[in-house]
Motif scaffolding. Structure first.
Motif, PDB file in Angstrom:
ATOM      1  N   TYR A 217      34.422  15.276 -12.375  1.00 47.00           N
ATOM      2  CA  TYR A 217      33.093  15.480 -12.957  1.00 47.00           C
ATOM      3  C   TYR A 217      33.116  15.381 -14.481  1.00 47.00           C
ATOM      4  N   GLU A 218      34.223  15.779 -15.103  1.00 50.15           N
ATOM      5  CA  GLU A 218      34.334  15.631 -16.551  1.00 50.15           C
ATOM      6  C   GLU A 218      34.414  14.154 -16.935  1.00 50.15           C
ATOM      7  N   ALA A 219      35.141  13.383 -16.134  1.00 47.82           N
ATOM      8  CA  ALA A 219      35.295  11.956 -16.428  1.00 47.82           C
ATOM      9  C   ALA A 219      34.055  11.153 -16.054  1.00 47.82           C
ATOM     10  N   PHE A 220      33.320  11.624 -15.042  1.00 55.00           N
ATOM     11  CA  PHE A 220      32.158  10.898 -14.525  1.00 55.00           C
ATOM     12  C   PHE A 220      30.977  11.857 -14.395  1.00 55.00           C
ATOM     13  N   PRO A 221      30.347  12.219 -15.512  1.00 53.68           N
ATOM     14  CA  PRO A 221      29.256  13.192 -15.488  1.00 53.68           C
ATOM     15  C   PRO A 221      28.114  12.804 -14.557  1.00 53.68           C
ATOM     16  N   ARG A 222      27.911  11.509 -14.354  1.00 52.26           N
ATOM     17  CA  ARG A 222      26.817  11.071 -13.486  1.00 52.26           C
ATOM     18  C   ARG A 222      27.020  11.564 -12.054  1.00 52.26           C
ATOM     19  N   LEU A 223      28.267  11.618 -11.609  1.00 51.17           N
ATOM     20  CA  LEU A 223      28.539  12.123 -10.261  1.00 51.17           C
ATOM     21  C   LEU A 223      28.266  13.619 -10.183  1.00 51.17           C
ATOM     22  N   LYS A 224      28.543  14.324 -11.255  1.00 55.09           N
ATOM     23  CA  LYS A 224      28.216  15.754 -11.292  1.00 55.09           C
ATOM     24  C   LYS A 224      26.718  15.958 -11.157  1.00 55.09           C
ATOM     25  N   GLU A 225      25.941  15.129 -11.848  1.00 55.69           N
ATOM     26  CA  GLU A 225      24.480  15.230 -11.789  1.00 55.69           C
ATOM     27  C   GLU A 225      23.957  14.991 -10.374  1.00 55.69           C
ATOM     28  N   ARG A 226      24.691  14.184  -9.608  1.00 52.93           N
ATOM     29  CA  ARG A 226      24.234  13.787  -8.283  1.00 52.93           C
ATOM     30  C   ARG A 226      25.067  14.398  -7.159  1.00 52.93           C
ATOM     31  N   GLU A 227      25.779  15.472  -7.441  1.00 54.12           N
ATOM     32  CA  GLU A 227      26.749  15.979  -6.462  1.00 54.12           C
ATOM     33  C   GLU A 227      26.105  16.435  -5.158  1.00 54.12           C
ATOM     34  N   LYS A 228      24.820  16.808  -5.179  1.00 54.86           N
ATOM     35  CA  LYS A 228      24.168  17.265  -3.956  1.00 54.86           C
ATOM     36  C   LYS A 228      23.395  16.157  -3.244  1.00 54.86           C
ATOM     37  N   GLN A 229      23.357  14.963  -3.845  1.00 50.78           N
ATOM     38  CA  GLN A 229      22.671  13.840  -3.211  1.00 50.78           C
ATOM     39  C   GLN A 229      23.531  13.234  -2.110  1.00 50.78           C
ATOM     40  N   PHE A 230      22.866  12.689  -1.085  1.00 58.73           N
ATOM     41  CA  PHE A 230      23.605  11.915  -0.101  1.00 58.73           C
ATOM     42  C   PHE A 230      24.138  10.654  -0.776  1.00 58.73           C
ATOM     43  N   ALA A 231      25.361  10.308  -0.474  1.00 65.65           N
ATOM     44  CA  ALA A 231      26.007   9.168  -1.127  1.00 65.65           C
ATOM     45  C   ALA A 231      25.259   7.873  -0.862  1.00 65.65           C
ATOM     46  N   GLY A 232      24.624   7.758   0.305  1.00 59.40           N
ATOM     47  CA  GLY A 232      23.890   6.547   0.631  1.00 59.40           C
ATOM     48  C   GLY A 232      22.680   6.310  -0.246  1.00 59.40           C
ATOM     49  N   SER A 233      22.235   7.335  -0.976  1.00 56.86           N
ATOM     50  CA  SER A 233      21.068   7.194  -1.854  1.00 56.86           C
ATOM     51  C   SER A 233      21.452   6.757  -3.264  1.00 56.86           C
ATOM     52  N   LEU A 234      22.742   6.638  -3.552  1.00 60.94           N
ATOM     53  CA  LEU A 234      23.190   6.245  -4.882  1.00 60.94           C
ATOM     54  C   LEU A 234      23.013   4.744  -5.092  1.00 60.94           C
ATOM     55  N   SER A 235      22.959   4.349  -6.348  1.00 59.85           N
ATOM     56  CA  SER A 235      22.940   2.916  -6.671  1.00 59.85           C
ATOM     57  C   SER A 235      24.301   2.314  -6.344  1.00 59.85           C
ATOM     58  N   GLY A 236      24.362   0.977  -6.327  1.00 63.66           N
ATOM     59  CA  GLY A 236      25.629   0.312  -6.036  1.00 63.66           C
ATOM     60  C   GLY A 236      26.721   0.692  -7.021  1.00 63.66           C
ATOM     61  N   GLY A 237      26.376   0.765  -8.304  1.00 63.87           N
ATOM     62  CA  GLY A 237      27.361   1.144  -9.311  1.00 63.87           C
ATOM     63  C   GLY A 237      27.833   2.568  -9.132  1.00 63.87           C
ATOM     64  N   GLU A 238      26.919   3.470  -8.811  1.00 58.71           N
ATOM     65  CA  GLU A 238      27.300   4.866  -8.586  1.00 58.71           C
ATOM     66  C   GLU A 238      28.181   4.999  -7.350  1.00 58.71           C
ATOM     67  N   GLN A 239      27.878   4.224  -6.318  1.00 63.31           N
ATOM     68  CA  GLN A 239      28.718   4.252  -5.119  1.00 63.31           C
ATOM     69  C   GLN A 239      30.124   3.745  -5.430  1.00 63.31           C
ATOM     70  N   GLN A 240      30.226   2.737  -6.292  1.00 58.74           N
ATOM     71  CA  GLN A 240      31.556   2.246  -6.654  1.00 58.74           C
ATOM     72  C   GLN A 240      32.322   3.303  -7.441  1.00 58.74           C
ATOM     73  N   MET A 241      31.646   3.998  -8.351  1.00 54.17           N
ATOM     74  CA  MET A 241      32.292   5.092  -9.073  1.00 54.17           C
ATOM     75  C   MET A 241      32.765   6.172  -8.099  1.00 54.17           C
ATOM     76  N   LEU A 242      31.930   6.452  -7.113  1.00 50.70           N
ATOM     77  CA  LEU A 242      32.297   7.460  -6.115  1.00 50.70           C
ATOM     78  C   LEU A 242      33.512   7.004  -5.311  1.00 50.70           C
ATOM     79  N   ALA A 243      33.547   5.727  -4.936  1.00 46.94           N
ATOM     80  CA  ALA A 243      34.693   5.219  -4.173  1.00 46.94           C
ATOM     81  C   ALA A 243      35.979   5.318  -4.980  1.00 46.94           C
ATOM     82  N   ILE A 244      35.902   5.010  -6.282  1.00 46.37           N
ATOM     83  CA  ILE A 244      37.078   5.124  -7.137  1.00 46.37           C
ATOM     84  C   ILE A 244      37.519   6.585  -7.248  1.00 46.37           C
TER      85      ILE A 244
END
Length: 242
Positions: free
Chosen positions: A125-152
């Motif tokens: 979450y420190e390295a990728f603050p955007r994921l922290k902002e979206r931590e309670k969202q379903f992963a399927g609702s993320l943008s393609g770029g956010e999903q790639q960050m999540l996969a990494i």
């Protein structure tokens, strides 16, 4: 003398009766990034699948930091310290961002001992603050770029010693590709050994230390990335660029 992160010697891979990879050999230095390049269908993803144990293969030798790993299951290879960011991301769409990360969480791989800090939810979450902002969202609702960050980040949560990335920029907008590139550069600086499969040759050559180019399932070229950066004739011949 430093031990290579990964050594492949004489890798042959198969889909059913089809012989897809032929005597593929290369090594990945500890703390280095290897760009695995080639045209569509050259065998890049098959090579990644063979390393992680998804594809039926045989090899004269396959070692992870000097330890033989040929024939091990994907689960065993993961516990040995190989992390995978698969092509197409393959996040769990009905789990939240936090659940996608914690389901993969593992302490440092057995025998890691390389001085790199371990990845935890807080570090991600420190390295990728955007994921922290979206931590309670379903992963399927993320943008393609956010999903790639999540996969990494999901792969990083396994605390790998070697990270395999299969087409991380595929289908992403140019500005998101730049963000992915920043992440990969940061991982490189951290000393993590990486195998990067990419169709985006500019991205791969900007980040990689070394390159292997596959052609029809065989190694057509290998060496430092400097050997191809300005070699237009080689790039055109093997990758169809220029």
């Amino acid at each position: 003398m430093a031990t290579d992160a990964l050594v492949l010697d004489g890798l042959d891979s198969f889909y059913g009766d089809s012989h897809v990879l032929h005597d593929v050999s290369f090594s990945v230095g500890a703390g280095r990034v290897l760009g695995l390049l080639g045209r569509n269908g050259a065998g890049k993803s098959t090579c990644i699948g063979s390393i992680i144990g998804f594809v039926r293969s045989r090899a004269r030798d396959m070692r992870l930091f000097g330890e033989p790993i040929a024939g091990l299951s994907p689960e065993a290879l993961s516990y040995k310290g190989i992390g995978l960011v698969p092509q197409g991301r393959r996040i769990f769409p009905t789990l939240t961002v936090r659940e996608n990360l914690t389901v993969a969480a593992r302490t440092s791989a057995q025998g890691q001992g390389d001085g790199r800090p371990g990845w935890t939810l807080r570090h991600v979450y420190e390295a990728f603050p955007r994921l922290k902002e979206r931590e309670k969202q379903f992963a399927g609702s993320l943008s393609g770029g956010e999903q790639q960050m999540l996969a990494i980040c999901r792969a990083l949560m396994t605390n790998p010693r070697l990270l395999l990335l299969d087409e991380p920029s595929e289908g992403l907008a140019p500005q998101i590709i730049q963000e992915v590139a920043r992440v990969l550069v940061d991982l490189k600086r951290s000393g993590l050994a990486i195998v990067l499969v990419e169709q985006n040759t500019a991205l791969a050559t900007d980040i990689a230390d070394d390159v292997v180019i596959l052609n029809s399932g065989r190694v057509a070229h290998s060496g430092p990335v400097s050997t191809i950066r300005s070699n237009e004739q080689l790039l055109e011949k093997l990758l169809g660029i220029y």
